[in-house]
Design a protein around this motif. Structure first.
Motif, PDB file in Angstrom:
ATOM      1  N   GLN A 170      -1.331   8.470  -7.700  1.00 33.35           N
ATOM      2  CA  GLN A 170      -0.231   7.541  -7.457  1.00 33.35           C
ATOM      3  C   GLN A 170      -0.584   6.135  -8.404  1.00 33.35           C
ATOM      4  O   GLN A 170       0.359   5.510  -8.754  1.00 33.35           O
ATOM      5  CB  GLN A 170      -0.270   7.029  -5.911  1.00 33.35           C
ATOM      6  CG  GLN A 170       1.040   6.116  -5.516  1.00 33.35           C
ATOM      7  CD  GLN A 170       0.928   5.556  -4.129  1.00 33.35           C
ATOM      8  OE1 GLN A 170       0.126   5.254  -3.464  1.00 33.35           O
ATOM      9  NE2 GLN A 170       2.146   6.201  -3.195  1.00 33.35           N
ATOM     10  N   LEU A 219     -12.127   2.861  -3.002  1.00 31.57           N
ATOM     11  CA  LEU A 219     -11.469   1.894  -3.161  1.00 31.57           C
ATOM     12  C   LEU A 219     -11.984   0.808  -4.245  1.00 31.57           C
ATOM     13  O   LEU A 219     -11.280   0.038  -4.963  1.00 31.57           O
ATOM     14  CB  LEU A 219     -11.179   0.963  -2.010  1.00 31.57           C
ATOM     15  CG  LEU A 219     -10.534   1.949  -0.986  1.00 31.57           C
ATOM     16  CD1 LEU A 219     -10.166   1.034   0.336  1.00 31.57           C
ATOM     17  CD2 LEU A 219      -9.259   2.293  -1.461  1.00 31.57           C
ATOM     18  N   ALA A 256      -7.188  -6.107  -4.522  1.00 35.46           N
ATOM     19  CA  ALA A 256      -7.322  -5.006  -3.602  1.00 35.46           C
ATOM     20  C   ALA A 256      -8.949  -4.738  -3.496  1.00 35.46           C
ATOM     21  O   ALA A 256      -9.457  -4.365  -4.654  1.00 35.46           O
ATOM     22  CB  ALA A 256      -6.563  -4.137  -3.487  1.00 35.46           C
ATOM     23  N   ARG A 307       0.938  -1.253  -0.052  1.00 37.55           N
ATOM     24  CA  ARG A 307      -0.148  -0.087   0.063  1.00 37.55           C
ATOM     25  C   ARG A 307       0.772   1.170  -0.063  1.00 37.55           C
ATOM     26  O   ARG A 307       0.489   2.239  -0.449  1.00 37.55           O
ATOM     27  CB  ARG A 307      -0.882   0.141   1.062  1.00 37.55           C
ATOM     28  CG  ARG A 307      -1.868   1.088   1.286  1.00 37.55           C
ATOM     29  CD  ARG A 307      -2.807   0.964   2.431  1.00 37.55           C
ATOM     30  NE  ARG A 307      -3.535  -0.300   2.496  1.00 37.55           N
ATOM     31  CZ  ARG A 307      -4.681  -0.663   3.435  1.00 37.55           C
ATOM     32  NH1 ARG A 307      -4.645   0.138   4.427  1.00 37.55           N
ATOM     33  NH2 ARG A 307      -5.158  -1.824   3.076  1.00 37.55           N
ATOM     34  N   GLU A 308       2.008   1.046   0.679  1.00 32.10           N
ATOM     35  CA  GLU A 308       2.929   2.261   0.635  1.00 32.10           C
ATOM     36  C   GLU A 308       3.285   2.792  -0.706  1.00 32.10           C
ATOM     37  O   GLU A 308       3.470   3.955  -1.068  1.00 32.10           O
ATOM     38  CB  GLU A 308       4.194   2.097   1.346  1.00 32.10           C
ATOM     39  CG  GLU A 308       4.150   1.291   2.845  1.00 32.10           C
ATOM     40  CD  GLU A 308       3.663   0.032   2.613  1.00 32.10           C
ATOM     41  OE1 GLU A 308       4.278  -0.772   1.716  1.00 32.10           O
ATOM     42  OE2 GLU A 308       3.017  -0.591   3.404  1.00 32.10           O
ATOM     43  N   GLN A 309       3.389   1.751  -1.640  1.00 32.58           N
ATOM     44  CA  GLN A 309       4.003   2.166  -3.132  1.00 32.58           C
ATOM     45  C   GLN A 309       2.693   2.460  -4.177  1.00 32.58           C
ATOM     46  O   GLN A 309       2.881   3.198  -4.909  1.00 32.58           O
ATOM     47  CB  GLN A 309       4.680   1.052  -3.560  1.00 32.58           C
ATOM     48  CG  GLN A 309       6.155   0.690  -3.062  1.00 32.58           C
ATOM     49  CD  GLN A 309       5.905  -0.096  -1.581  1.00 32.58           C
ATOM     50  OE1 GLN A 309       5.159  -0.984  -1.620  1.00 32.58           O
ATOM     51  NE2 GLN A 309       6.540   0.204  -0.797  1.00 32.58           N
ATOM     52  N   LEU A 310       1.631   1.749  -3.911  1.00 31.20           N
ATOM     53  CA  LEU A 310       0.475   1.832  -4.764  1.00 31.20           C
ATOM     54  C   LEU A 310      -1.170   1.782  -3.697  1.00 31.20           C
ATOM     55  O   LEU A 310      -1.457   0.972  -3.364  1.00 31.20           O
ATOM     56  CB  LEU A 310       0.213   0.872  -5.786  1.00 31.20           C
ATOM     57  CG  LEU A 310      -0.368   1.121  -6.871  1.00 31.20           C
ATOM     58  CD1 LEU A 310      -0.147   0.380  -8.016  1.00 31.20           C
ATOM     59  CD2 LEU A 310      -2.073   1.100  -6.655  1.00 31.20           C
ATOM     60  N   ASP A 311      -1.570   2.914  -3.444  1.00 26.29           N
ATOM     61  CA  ASP A 311      -2.603   3.209  -2.733  1.00 26.29           C
ATOM     62  C   ASP A 311      -3.594   3.362  -3.265  1.00 26.29           C
ATOM     63  O   ASP A 311      -3.765   4.340  -4.233  1.00 26.29           O
ATOM     64  CB  ASP A 311      -2.406   4.328  -1.669  1.00 26.29           C
ATOM     65  CG  ASP A 311      -3.257   4.460  -0.528  1.00 26.29           C
ATOM     66  OD1 ASP A 311      -4.406   3.840  -0.649  1.00 26.29           O
ATOM     67  OD2 ASP A 311      -3.245   5.241   0.404  1.00 26.29           O
ATOM     68  N   LEU A 312      -4.657   2.614  -3.407  1.00 26.05           N
ATOM     69  CA  LEU A 312      -5.835   2.581  -4.171  1.00 26.05           C
ATOM     70  C   LEU A 312      -6.729   3.907  -4.114  1.00 26.05           C
ATOM     71  O   LEU A 312      -7.497   4.198  -4.766  1.00 26.05           O
ATOM     72  CB  LEU A 312      -6.629   1.652  -4.268  1.00 26.05           C
ATOM     73  CG  LEU A 312      -6.266   0.293  -4.801  1.00 26.05           C
ATOM     74  CD1 LEU A 312      -7.373  -0.834  -4.991  1.00 26.05           C
ATOM     75  CD2 LEU A 312      -5.888   0.528  -6.294  1.00 26.05           C
ATOM     76  N   ALA A 313      -6.598   4.601  -2.778  1.00 24.48           N
ATOM     77  CA  ALA A 313      -7.262   5.870  -2.510  1.00 24.48           C
ATOM     78  C   ALA A 313      -6.572   7.056  -3.243  1.00 24.48           C
ATOM     79  O   ALA A 313      -7.047   8.235  -3.119  1.00 24.48           O
ATOM     80  CB  ALA A 313      -7.370   5.991  -0.947  1.00 24.48           C
ATOM     81  N   ASP A 314      -5.182   6.760  -3.822  1.00 26.72           N
ATOM     82  CA  ASP A 314      -4.430   7.814  -4.095  1.00 26.72           C
ATOM     83  C   ASP A 314      -4.328   7.754  -5.795  1.00 26.72           C
ATOM     84  O   ASP A 314      -3.738   6.995  -6.199  1.00 26.72           O
ATOM     85  CB  ASP A 314      -3.134   7.776  -3.779  1.00 26.72           C
ATOM     86  CG  ASP A 314      -2.135   9.234  -4.152  1.00 26.72           C
ATOM     87  OD1 ASP A 314      -2.600   9.803  -5.103  1.00 26.72           O
ATOM     88  OD2 ASP A 314      -1.072   9.342  -3.353  1.00 26.72           O
ATOM     89  N   HIS A 352     -12.088  -2.743  -0.610  1.00 25.84           N
ATOM     90  CA  HIS A 352     -12.887  -2.681   0.561  1.00 25.84           C
ATOM     91  C   HIS A 352     -13.572  -3.860   0.784  1.00 25.84           C
ATOM     92  O   HIS A 352     -14.806  -3.731   0.240  1.00 25.84           O
ATOM     93  CB  HIS A 352     -13.434  -1.235   0.854  1.00 25.84           C
ATOM     94  CG  HIS A 352     -13.975  -0.933   2.015  1.00 25.84           C
ATOM     95  ND1 HIS A 352     -14.805  -1.703   2.716  1.00 25.84           N
ATOM     96  CD2 HIS A 352     -13.577   0.267   2.917  1.00 25.84           C
ATOM     97  CE1 HIS A 352     -15.031  -1.143   3.926  1.00 25.84           C
ATOM     98  NE2 HIS A 352     -14.205   0.151   4.100  1.00 25.84           N
TER      99      HIS A 352
END
Length: 289
Positions: free
Chosen positions: A41, A76, A58, A31-38, A60
């Motif tokens: 990113q 998400l 991934a 999640r640090e590299q690819l956050d679905l909320a961003d 929710h």
């Protein structure tokens, strides 16, 4: 082949990492590299990595919690998949995405087909349906795979909860009027790997929406009974199981009474054979990994 697998620690992702090993270069960002909320990113990472296949495992998935955080659930489960579809289409690569039986209200008496009318009962189902629609609106190459009652030996799921309760308590009450197909995450991963292999071999069926569950059907009580049988064989069963109606176990989110999905289209279009839910459960329990 470079595969971008999103959702590093989820049940299906863990099994996919095992099944897809050796298929190609597997990139599994946390999640640090690819956050679905961003969303920025997401676009940045996909464009930088330039994968030849994107698999989105991934989501929710906290059904009751989604009722209290609909914005996050939709971000998400709906918005992010739409962005992934746009980026996949821009690269000219397929997207594989997972959806759920909860897009249906469960009022139908027969197993649901892909083209039956969706009518989600809660936020989770509505957000997953919106994700399907966002992907379909892009019109790129995609597989949306609806599944049901997912479990494994990792994470939080019905199997692990029942194993614990049946060994700790004297009595466990389980809903008996919701019907579906318990589906091991390993079954989903194996079927997905088969789909990828057929695509790579030039034997792909039509892209689109498909149902993917184990075969057969049971209730949550029936599923719990099968788990209890295995514990009893090992001398670890303590609790007595009691069936109850859904009305006796109220939850923040309503569940469909009929979660059965007809998977004939996946089998006919892509030649994917799916195991019975009981045999898959035994495979899961007897082959921990």
């Amino acid at each position: 082949m470079k595969i971008l697998l999103i959702g590093k620690r989820g049940q299906v992702s863990r099994e996919l990492q095992l099944c897809l090993a050796g298929t190609g270069e597997l990139i599994v960002p946390g999640r640090e590299q690819l956050d679905l909320a961003d969303l920025a990113q997401i676009r940045q990472q996909v464009r930088a990595l330039r994968p030849e296949l994107i698999i989105n495992a991934a989501a929710h998935t906290a059904v009751d919690q989604a009722e209290n955080e609909p914005e996050l659930a939709f971000a998400l489960n709906a918005t992010a998949p739409g962005v992934l579809a746009e980026e996949a289409a821009a690269l000219g690569v397929p997207l594989i995405h997972y959806s759920t039986d909860y897009v249906f209200d469960g009022s139908q008496n027969t197993p649901y087909r892909e083209d039956d009318q969706a009518n989600p009962l809660g936020v989770y189902g509505r957000s997953k349906l919106a994700g399907e629609q966002a992907i379909q609106a892009v019109a790129g190459a995609h597989l949306i795979l609806r599944t049901s009652w997912v479990y494994s030996l990792h994470g939080r799921n019905f199997l692990l909860t029942m194993q614990r309760l049946l060994q700790e308590r004297d009595e466990v009450k389980v809903v008996a009027d919701q019907i579906g197909a318990p589906t091991w995450a390993g079954t989903i991963a194996a079927a997905t790997t088969g789909l990828v292999q057929r695509w790579r071999d030039g034997k792909a069926g039509p892209w689109g929406l498909y149902h993917l569950t184990a075969t057969g059907e049971t209730s949550w009580f029936g599923f719990a009974s099968a788990i209890a049988e295995q514990l009893q064989e090992q001398g670890q069963l303590r609790a007595k199981l009691l069936p109850i109606p859904s009305s006796a176990y109220p939850t923040p989110a309503r569940r469909p009474l009929n979660s059965r999905l007809n998977c004939a289209r996946l089998q006919s279009d892509w030649a994917i054979e799916l195991p019975n839910w009981r045999s898959a459960l035994l495979d899961c329990l007897r082959n921990p990994r």
